[in-house]
Design a protein around this motif. Structure first.
Motif, mmCIF file in Angstrom:
data_model
loop_
_atom_site.group_PDB
_atom_site.id
_atom_site.type_symbol
_atom_site.label_atom_id
_atom_site.label_comp_id
_atom_site.label_asym_id
_atom_site.label_seq_id
_atom_site.Cartn_x
_atom_site.Cartn_y
_atom_site.Cartn_z
ATOM 1 N N LYS A 163 24.361 -39.945 -74.352
ATOM 2 C CA LYS A 163 25.053 -39.374 -73.191
ATOM 3 C C LYS A 163 24.969 -40.427 -72.085
ATOM 4 O O LYS A 163 23.988 -41.165 -71.989
ATOM 5 C CB LYS A 163 24.398 -38.078 -72.720
ATOM 6 C CG LYS A 163 24.180 -37.037 -73.810
ATOM 7 C CD LYS A 163 25.481 -36.555 -74.397
ATOM 8 C CE LYS A 163 25.266 -35.410 -75.355
ATOM 9 N NZ LYS A 163 25.444 -35.697 -76.733
ATOM 10 N N HIS A 164 25.979 -40.473 -71.239
ATOM 11 C CA HIS A 164 26.041 -41.500 -70.208
ATOM 12 C C HIS A 164 26.040 -40.889 -68.814
ATOM 13 O O HIS A 164 26.780 -39.932 -68.548
ATOM 14 C CB HIS A 164 27.291 -42.367 -70.394
ATOM 15 C CG HIS A 164 27.280 -43.118 -71.694
ATOM 16 N ND1 HIS A 164 26.618 -44.297 -71.862
ATOM 17 C CD2 HIS A 164 27.825 -42.813 -72.896
ATOM 18 C CE1 HIS A 164 26.767 -44.707 -73.108
ATOM 19 N NE2 HIS A 164 27.492 -43.816 -73.759
ATOM 20 N N GLY A 165 25.219 -41.470 -67.954
ATOM 21 C CA GLY A 165 25.200 -41.095 -66.551
ATOM 22 C C GLY A 165 24.600 -39.724 -66.290
ATOM 23 O O GLY A 165 24.221 -38.996 -67.196
ATOM 24 N N HIS A 166 24.527 -39.413 -65.001
ATOM 25 C CA HIS A 166 23.980 -38.124 -64.596
ATOM 26 C C HIS A 166 24.767 -36.966 -65.196
ATOM 27 O O HIS A 166 24.190 -35.961 -65.604
ATOM 28 C CB HIS A 166 23.947 -38.017 -63.068
ATOM 29 C CG HIS A 166 22.884 -38.868 -62.441
ATOM 30 N ND1 HIS A 166 22.716 -38.920 -61.081
ATOM 31 C CD2 HIS A 166 21.946 -39.692 -62.953
ATOM 32 C CE1 HIS A 166 21.718 -39.731 -60.796
ATOM 33 N NE2 HIS A 166 21.239 -40.224 -61.920
ATOM 34 N N ALA A 167 26.093 -37.110 -65.284
ATOM 35 C CA ALA A 167 26.920 -36.042 -65.851
ATOM 36 C C ALA A 167 26.568 -35.811 -67.317
ATOM 37 O O ALA A 167 26.488 -34.662 -67.766
ATOM 38 C CB ALA A 167 28.402 -36.377 -65.697
ATOM 39 N N GLY A 168 26.327 -36.874 -68.054
ATOM 40 C CA GLY A 168 25.958 -36.741 -69.457
ATOM 41 C C GLY A 168 24.614 -36.065 -69.640
ATOM 42 O O GLY A 168 24.432 -35.246 -70.546
ATOM 43 N N VAL A 169 23.647 -36.410 -68.777
ATOM 44 C CA VAL A 169 22.325 -35.777 -68.843
ATOM 45 C C VAL A 169 22.454 -34.289 -68.532
ATOM 46 O O VAL A 169 21.886 -33.438 -69.227
ATOM 47 C CB VAL A 169 21.324 -36.460 -67.880
ATOM 48 C CG1 VAL A 169 20.016 -35.683 -67.812
ATOM 49 C CG2 VAL A 169 21.062 -37.902 -68.316
ATOM 50 N N LYS A 170 23.228 -33.958 -67.496
ATOM 51 C CA LYS A 170 23.411 -32.541 -67.141
ATOM 52 C C LYS A 170 24.080 -31.771 -68.280
ATOM 53 O O LYS A 170 23.691 -30.645 -68.588
ATOM 54 C CB LYS A 170 24.256 -32.407 -65.869
ATOM 55 C CG LYS A 170 23.501 -32.744 -64.608
ATOM 56 C CD LYS A 170 24.263 -32.201 -63.421
ATOM 57 C CE LYS A 170 24.683 -33.262 -62.487
ATOM 58 N NZ LYS A 170 25.395 -32.798 -61.306
ATOM 59 N N GLU A 171 25.065 -32.391 -68.909
ATOM 60 C CA GLU A 171 25.748 -31.761 -70.049
ATOM 61 C C GLU A 171 24.755 -31.500 -71.178
ATOM 62 O O GLU A 171 24.735 -30.417 -71.773
ATOM 63 C CB GLU A 171 26.873 -32.678 -70.524
ATOM 64 C CG GLU A 171 27.575 -32.229 -71.781
ATOM 65 C CD GLU A 171 28.548 -33.296 -72.285
ATOM 66 O OE1 GLU A 171 28.508 -33.560 -73.505
ATOM 67 O OE2 GLU A 171 29.310 -33.850 -71.481
ATOM 68 N N PHE A 172 23.917 -32.487 -71.473
ATOM 69 C CA PHE A 172 22.903 -32.347 -72.518
ATOM 70 C C PHE A 172 21.944 -31.206 -72.173
ATOM 71 O O PHE A 172 21.680 -30.328 -73.001
ATOM 72 C CB PHE A 172 22.128 -33.660 -72.683
ATOM 73 C CG PHE A 172 20.989 -33.553 -73.651
ATOM 74 C CD1 PHE A 172 21.194 -33.767 -75.003
ATOM 75 C CD2 PHE A 172 19.715 -33.225 -73.216
ATOM 76 C CE1 PHE A 172 20.144 -33.648 -75.908
ATOM 77 C CE2 PHE A 172 18.664 -33.107 -74.107
ATOM 78 C CZ PHE A 172 18.882 -33.322 -75.457
#
Length: 140
Positions: A57-66
Motif C-alpha cells: 500500500k502506498h502513502g497515508h491513504a494506502g495505510v488508512k485503506e489497509f
C-alpha cells in the motif's frame, strides 16, 4: 519535537518506531500517520491477498485503506514488539501479536517488522509472518 516538515526529531533514533507502536495500541490512526512519511510503503505478504490485506500500500491513504480493511476479517489484534535492532536507517523488530478472529478465537504468533527511516519518519514498513498460521486464525 516536530520540525517544519512535520517530522519528529528526538535523541532516540527509534522514537518514530516506538511512536508508531504506541499509536497502533491506542488505535489512534492520526498519531500513527504522524510517524510515517506521507509516501510510506506499507508491505504485507502476498499470501494475505485472499483477505484484501496483501501487497504494498502506498502513502497515508494506502495505510488508512489497509487499516479499514483489517476489522472486516479480524476481531482484533494487539502487537507486542520485543527486540529492536537498528543498523543505519533500518530497524528490525522481533515481536509477537495476539490475533483474534471474528468468532473470538485468539492465537499468539511471532512477527518481524522491517522499518526504514528517513528524516525522523518511517518511509517503509514490511510485516513478515507465517501467513498459513494467520489464515488459520482468520478462518477459525
Amino acid at each position: 519535537m516536530t520540525d517544519s516538515s512535520g517530522g519528529t526529531h528526538s535523541t532516540d533514533p527509534l522514537a518514530p518506531i516506538h511512536a508508531a507502536y504506541a499509536a497502533f495500541a491506542a488505535r489512534d490512526v492520526n498519531a500513527l500517520l504522524t510517524a510515517f512519511d506521507p509516501e510510506i510503503e506499507w508491505v504485507h505478504p502476498e499470501g494475505m491477498d485472499k483477505y484484501g490485506l496483501g501487497g504494498t500500500k502506498h502513502g497515508h491513504a494506502g495505510v488508512k485503506e489497509f487499516l479499514a480493511r483489517v476489522p472486516t476479517v479480524l476481531g482484533g489484534m494487539r502487537l507486542h514488539p520485543g527486540e529492536f535492532i537498528r543498523e543505519g536507517d533500518r530497524v528490525v523488530v522481533f515481536g509477537r501479536r495476539d490475533i483474534t478472529s471474528l468468532s473470538g478465537h485468539t492465537e499468539t504468533q511471532p512477527f518481524v517488522h522491517s522499518w526504514v527511516l528517513r528524516d525522523g519518519r518511517a518511509v517503509r514498513m514490511e510485516d513478515i509472518f507465517d501467513t498459513v498460521a494467520f489464515h488459520r486464525v482468520i478462518e477459525s
